[in-house]
Enzyme design. Sequence first.
Site, mmCIF file in Angstrom:
data_model
loop_
_atom_site.group_PDB
_atom_site.id
_atom_site.type_symbol
_atom_site.label_atom_id
_atom_site.label_comp_id
_atom_site.label_asym_id
_atom_site.label_seq_id
_atom_site.Cartn_x
_atom_site.Cartn_y
_atom_site.Cartn_z
ATOM 1 N N HIS A 68 0.843 -1.191 0.000
ATOM 2 C CA HIS A 68 0.000 0.000 0.000
ATOM 3 C C HIS A 68 0.872 1.232 0.000
ATOM 4 O O HIS A 68 1.819 1.320 0.773
ATOM 5 C CB HIS A 68 -0.901 0.006 1.239
ATOM 6 N N TYR A 197 -7.743 10.189 5.209
ATOM 7 C CA TYR A 197 -7.685 11.099 6.348
ATOM 8 C C TYR A 197 -8.628 12.263 6.062
ATOM 9 O O TYR A 197 -8.403 13.034 5.119
ATOM 10 C CB TYR A 197 -6.273 11.640 6.556
ATOM 11 N N PRO A 289 -1.930 6.792 17.675
ATOM 12 C CA PRO A 289 -2.093 5.928 16.495
ATOM 13 C C PRO A 289 -2.072 6.637 15.154
ATOM 14 O O PRO A 289 -2.244 5.992 14.128
ATOM 15 C CB PRO A 289 -3.470 5.285 16.750
ATOM 16 N N LYS A 293 3.107 3.642 14.219
ATOM 17 C CA LYS A 293 4.508 3.363 14.524
ATOM 18 C C LYS A 293 4.699 2.258 15.568
ATOM 19 O O LYS A 293 5.780 1.677 15.664
ATOM 20 C CB LYS A 293 5.203 4.633 15.031
ATOM 21 N N TYR A 387 6.756 8.747 7.008
ATOM 22 C CA TYR A 387 5.521 7.984 7.137
ATOM 23 C C TYR A 387 5.805 6.492 7.148
ATOM 24 O O TYR A 387 5.186 5.733 7.893
ATOM 25 C CB TYR A 387 4.599 8.354 5.989
#
Length: 390
Positions: A68, A197, A289, A293, A387
């Site tokens: 992804h 998001y 969250p 990580k 990221y």
Amino acid sequence: MVILGAGPAGLVLANLLLDAGIDCVVLERAARSHIQTRARAGFLAPNTVRILDRHGLADGLHRHGQTHGTCEFRTADGSFRLDYGALGRGEQHTVYPQQNLVTDLLTRYLDAGGRIRFGTEALTVNDADGTRPYVTTREPDGSPTRWDARYVAGCDGRHGAARRSLPPGTVRHHHDHGVSWLGLLAEAPPSLDAVGYAVHDRGFAGHMARSPQVTRYYLQCRRGAPADAWPEERIWDELDLRMRAAEHGPLRRGPIIERGVVDLVCDVVESLRHGSLLLAGDAASLTAPAAAKGANLAVLEAEILAGALAEALSSGDDAALDRYSAQCLAHIWRAQEFTQWMTGLLLHAIPHQDRSGGSFFHASLRRARLDSLRTSRAHQDWFAENYVGV
């Protein structure tokens, strides 16, 4: 060697120690069925996949995981996508639910002859400042037991026995964002081919695929609200609103099969070594969250710790163990920094800023960050590298 906790950190560590010929036992409070169905993170960083590959622990994720590399941001000013897999270092995530990874790690450990005690609650770690620490436990039948070891690895989370047994004066860094998310698992196919998001005046909403049949959603909610406060129809209506389904298309609905409230807090312990007691995973640090990580740090720390323990136990050289804390904390603080940035990017307003009149200032900063992320290639490369990194 006693390992507390059968999450990703504990089970990766157990497998690596067993491969190195080091006798160890894992003590896990929950039942086997619980840890194999406990839904947690699902985004594995490239370095995590490399670690698992290096030690023969990646067969399941290669068979069933999905790569992804795209994020979609939805705001009142419109939406934009980032193909982060083609930015920065050109790396992608592998989507593989944590319960599946735990099942793989556990099966491999047991098949190799590893020992694990389910339903065994660790109570305290004692005499960690010496060379013969021991763990007191409560067995499934309620009887007390003592486990002696040369080292104890605390991989049992921030509320576990390892943290409770830290000596006075241990430094704990804690930051509370003052915000909570309602975490949801829906038995419904993903509604978009990206991590979604959504930034909205009513609060954040998030969409993360877990499998072709199950999707993770997040809804920012009032701190202290119970997980069952909203009926399913209201949840889906709120997700539609915040994710702007009227503009981008309806969400695929399905039964909510799991829900829970997550308070966005960050927590780091220094040092990660206290004599013969060493911390890894959520016992070492907790990240909010927003940037996925936690599990990735846990696997990284487990590999570093396994190597250091193998060196200490085989040759008596503690040099690698002495470096363990500083080595891991460098990664932890980098992850915390990006998580802090990401959390600020996604939230509509922090509660204390609402009361002080600072919400307009915060919203303006967030809009500027999003605009820079949309238009600046340098910012996009920085985002992509951090990221997927740990």
